[in-house]
Design an enzyme around this catalytic site. Structure first.
Site, PDB file in Angstrom:
ATOM      1  N   ASN A 122      -5.099 -12.748  13.865  1.00 40.55           N
ATOM      2  CA  ASN A 122      -4.172 -13.692  13.214  1.00 40.55           C
ATOM      3  C   ASN A 122      -2.726 -13.223  13.333  1.00 40.55           C
ATOM      4  OD1 ASN A 122      -6.219 -15.417  12.461  1.00 40.55           O
ATOM      5  ND2 ASN A 122      -6.503 -14.479  10.431  1.00 40.55           N
ATOM      6  N   THR A 156      -6.352  -3.092  -2.153  1.00 39.78           N
ATOM      7  CA  THR A 156      -6.114  -1.660  -2.400  1.00 39.78           C
ATOM      8  C   THR A 156      -4.622  -1.374  -2.630  1.00 39.78           C
ATOM      9  OG1 THR A 156      -6.036  -1.213  -0.016  1.00 39.78           O
ATOM     10  CG2 THR A 156      -8.144  -0.847  -1.125  1.00 39.78           C
ATOM     11  N   TYR A 193     -14.616   1.408   9.566  1.00 42.97           N
ATOM     12  CA  TYR A 193     -13.186   1.696   9.753  1.00 42.97           C
ATOM     13  C   TYR A 193     -12.910   2.079  11.206  1.00 42.97           C
ATOM     14  CZ  TYR A 193      -8.573   3.662   8.580  1.00 42.97           C
ATOM     15  OH  TYR A 193      -7.227   3.936   8.498  1.00 42.97           O
ATOM     16  N   GLY A 205       0.832  -1.216   0.000  1.00 45.39           N
ATOM     17  CA  GLY A 205       0.000   0.000   0.000  1.00 45.39           C
ATOM     18  C   GLY A 205       0.852   1.246   0.000  1.00 45.39           C
ATOM     19  N   LEU A 242      -0.176  -2.817   8.677  1.00 47.20           N
ATOM     20  CA  LEU A 242      -0.800  -1.680   7.993  1.00 47.20           C
ATOM     21  C   LEU A 242      -1.873  -2.169   7.019  1.00 47.20           C
ATOM     22  CD1 LEU A 242       2.306  -0.763   8.681  1.00 47.20           C
ATOM     23  CD2 LEU A 242       1.696   1.172   7.295  1.00 47.20           C
TER      24      LEU A 242
END
Ligand code: UDP
Length: 313
Positions: A101, A38, A147, A13, A75
């Site tokens: 995880n 993304t 989010y 990202g 991230l």
């Protein structure tokens, strides 16, 4: 951190790819793990040639490979309002199942775990500027909640793995960040305005433009993330640039910096769009000796240059 093996989840990202590069410069072995939902593989080409770099495609919320590692930077999450509102369930799962995880992997390896959190956990803040001690003003069922709440849960899970399982953890509350490698279509204000200015089209200010943000250049943020990782400090730390400005002034600044003939147009303010945001970074300064050093003009110029020379990205 030299010679350490570090997993960067979300390493393809915008912020993650800059972090991978910096870690390689510091002689770490870097494993980049990214679903490429993304993130983009084009963000990694100069790194993929380097012998200490490895890329693995995968989704943290489904399964993470059983690796031998010394540290994890997490991230991995859609981060722009347009991206996360398009993928609300994936966003909630990456901040919950995905963080679990990775925390389990950190626990198994006795590795240090850094969770990227966000200024969004303060919601539409009633306290200004925002200190880490502020609990926030979040709408749990609003359009941004997928989010905000997943990151709040991620902070809670990280904190409890630290206290209950003695995993060494860090939490970075990242404020608005900009720089090269942002996707031109990620919907955030800086790529939108820069692309609109470069095309001499109208800059779309939402609302009357009096809402504020404080923009931090990506290189400064990456230095802050590294300092936090090395610090031993386990409570949340704000990382951002306190240079606060209105969105209207930001539009005018980008028009003047690009020499564009664009005008400003107005569109409705999205629901729950925070009205003011500025980090109080005294904790980062005290605990990490960190503060941003790149001024807005300098950071914007290199960002504009990047969009000019990479129009396809
Ligand atoms: N914004 C805008 N025009 C755009 C994109 C965003 O006026 O084309 C505004 C948005 O409403 C918000 C601010 O710019 O007030 C920052 O938006 P962004 O999506 O970059 O990030 P946020 O801080 O809201 O997560």
């Amino acid at each position: 951190m030299a010679e350490k093996t570090v997993l960067v989840a979300g390493g393809a990202g915008f912020v993650g790819s800059h972090l991978c590069e910096k870690l390689l410069d510091e002689n770490c072995r870097v494993i980049c793990f990214d679903s490429l939902i993304t993130g983009k593989k084009e963000n990694l080409p100069s790194m993929s040639q380097r012998k200490n770099f490895k890329f693995i495609k995968g989704d943290i919320s489904k399964k993470v490979p059983s690796l031998r590692i010394d540290g994890i930077f997490n991230l991995a999450s859609p981060a722009s309002p347009v991206d996360y509102q398009k993928r609300p369930i994936e966003t909630l799962f990456s901040g919950s199942l995905g963080v679990k995880n990775l925390l389990d992997l950190a626990r198994k390896n006795d590795a240090v775990f850094l969770q990227a959190s966000t200024s969004e956990i303060y919601g539409d803040p009633l306290e200004h500027p925002q200190k880490e001690s502020y609990y926030g003003n979040v709408n749990p069922v609003g359009p941004r909640s997928c989010y905000d709440e997943s990151k709040r849960f991620a902070e809670a899970l990280t904190t409890n793995y630290c206290s209950h399982y003695s995993v060494e953890t860090r939490i970075a509350r990242i404020f608005n960040t900009y720089g090269p490698r942002m996707r031109k279509d990620d919907g955030r204000v800086i790529p939108n305005f820069v692309m609109q200015a470069l095309k001499n089209g109208p800059l779309t200010v939402y609302g009357d433009g009096s809402q504020t943000r404080s923009f931090c250049f990506v290189d400064d943020l990456v230095c802050g993330l590294l300092s936090l990782m090395k610090s031993g400090y386990t409570l949340p730390v704000n990382l951002g640039n306190p240079d606060e400005r209105t969105i209207f002034d930001t539009a005018k600044k980008i028009i003047s910096l690009t020499g564009s003939s664009s005008k400003i147009s107005f569109a409705p303010l999205p629901k729950d769009d925070p009205l003011r945001r500025r980090p109080d970074i005294s904790l980062a300064s005290e605990k990490l000796g960190w503060k941003p050093v790149t001024g807005f003009d300098k950071g914007l110029k290199s960002t504009v240059e990047w969009f000019r020379t990479n129009p396809g990205r």
